[in-house]
Scaffold this active site. Structure first.
Site, PDB file in Angstrom:
ATOM      1  N   TYR A 106       0.840  -1.205   0.000  1.00  0.00           N
ATOM      2  CA  TYR A 106       0.000   0.000   0.000  1.00  0.00           C
ATOM      3  C   TYR A 106       0.872   1.251   0.000  1.00  0.00           C
ATOM      4  O   TYR A 106       0.672   2.170  -0.805  1.00  0.00           O
ATOM      5  CB  TYR A 106      -0.919  -0.019   1.224  1.00  0.00           C
ATOM      6  CG  TYR A 106      -1.916   1.120   1.271  1.00  0.00           C
ATOM      7  CD1 TYR A 106      -3.089   1.058   0.532  1.00  0.00           C
ATOM      8  CD2 TYR A 106      -1.679   2.243   2.057  1.00  0.00           C
ATOM      9  CE1 TYR A 106      -4.016   2.092   0.571  1.00  0.00           C
ATOM     10  CE2 TYR A 106      -2.595   3.279   2.104  1.00  0.00           C
ATOM     11  CZ  TYR A 106      -3.756   3.201   1.366  1.00  0.00           C
ATOM     12  OH  TYR A 106      -4.671   4.243   1.406  1.00  0.00           O
TER      13      TYR A 106
ATOM     14  N   LYS B 125       1.214   4.106  -2.930  1.00  0.00           N
ATOM     15  CA  LYS B 125       0.844   5.495  -2.692  1.00  0.00           C
ATOM     16  C   LYS B 125       2.012   6.446  -2.923  1.00  0.00           C
ATOM     17  O   LYS B 125       1.820   7.588  -3.359  1.00  0.00           O
ATOM     18  CB  LYS B 125       0.271   5.652  -1.277  1.00  0.00           C
ATOM     19  CG  LYS B 125      -1.044   4.914  -1.073  1.00  0.00           C
ATOM     20  CD  LYS B 125      -2.088   5.314  -2.111  1.00  0.00           C
ATOM     21  CE  LYS B 125      -3.433   4.660  -1.872  1.00  0.00           C
ATOM     22  NZ  LYS B 125      -4.452   5.072  -2.865  1.00  0.00           N
TER      23      LYS B 125
END
Length: 281
Positions: free
Chosen positions: A158, A162
């Protein structure tokens, strides 16, 4: 061509991915309230239809997978056919791991699926939208996270995605500079959405690690509606970056120092190291 300082949303057409829940749903409601036409995109049709019914006639619900470039091109074509133009792309769809884990113990399939959706899904969405957005002199907004400048221990795919989304959005804004079309990056902190459930309510060691790494207000989730208000204002202002809640802005500004200090803390904290080892079990 210099872009307008105020980009009024009334009558504009905005495509929102990840629209069925969380930030996407809240932002779709806020955009509708601001007078925009909203193209609602998510994986499943039924929740999109339900949201569209609650909003009214200025919506177009279309089920599509953001990792499918051809499907996203079809969504764009449908949006233009319905509303005549596409002015804003909000590439917001994202997923996280079912449970926090370390890199060695991650499922290969889950790790790569997160990258596929959270990073390449943004790229494929923006690529499909960009010809119409540039024609309209509009705006592109991509959803990154405070994880772009915060240590992603226990949440590597994640955080990796990002950080990549941030770099993509900044690169796009630079490439569009002077054309009349703009781009920006959204950096939400902890938000009360299903995507944080695994971290906040799942593995006990992960919960303790989050509390240690995010002391006080930094660990307090905000509502999707708060993010949505910031998104609408940021689009209207053609902002380069939207950081919400604002308590994270100094952390972003001082990220060079914060990153070094954060890594030192993990290197030296026996408590954190013990919790990280528990994520492998």
């Amino acid at each position: 061509m210099k872009p307008s300082r105020t980009f009024a949303l009334t009558g504009r057409t905005v495509l929102v991915t990840g629209a069925a829940s969380g930030i996407g749903a809240a932002t779709s409601r806020a955009l509708d309230a601001a007078g925009a036409n909203v193209v609602l995109v998510d994986l499943h049709q039924v929740p999109l239809d339900e949201l569209a019914t609650s909003l009214g006639s200025r919506t177009l619900p279309v089920a599509a997978d953001v990792t499918d470039g051809a499907a996203m091109e079809s969504v764009v074509a449908a949006a233009v056919a319905r509303f005549g133009s596409l002015d804003v792309c909000f590439a917001n769809a994202g997923i996280a791991a079912a449970s926090p884990t370390t890199i060695p113990s991650s499922s290969v399939e889950e790790f790569e699926r997160i990258i596929e959706v959270d990073l390449l899904g943004v790229w494929r969405t923006v690529r499909a939208c960009l010809p119409e957005i540039t024609k309209a002199g509009g705006h592109v907004l991509v959803t990154s996270s405070v994880y772009a400048f915060f240590n992603g221990t226990g949440n590597a795919p994640y955080a990796m995605s990002k950080a990549g989304v941030e770099s993509f959005g900044r690169s796009l804004r630079g490439e569009l500079a002077g054309t009349g079309t703009t781009a920006g990056v959204l950096y939400p902190g902890w938000v009360s959405t299903p995507i944080i459930k695994a971290s906040r309510q799942g593995h006990p060691a992960a919960q303790k690690l989050i509390r240690l790494a995010n002391p006080g207000p930094f660990g307090t989730p905000v509502t999707p509606e708060r993010i949505a208000r910031a998104v609408v204002q940021g689009i209207e202002d053609r902002s380069a970056r939207i950081i919400c809640p604002r308590r994270w802005a100094p952390v972003s500004a001082a990220r060079g120092v914060v990153n070094i200090l954060g890594d030192v803390v993990v290197d030296r904290s026996r408590r954190m190291q013990s919790l990280i080892r528990q994520l492998d079990k």
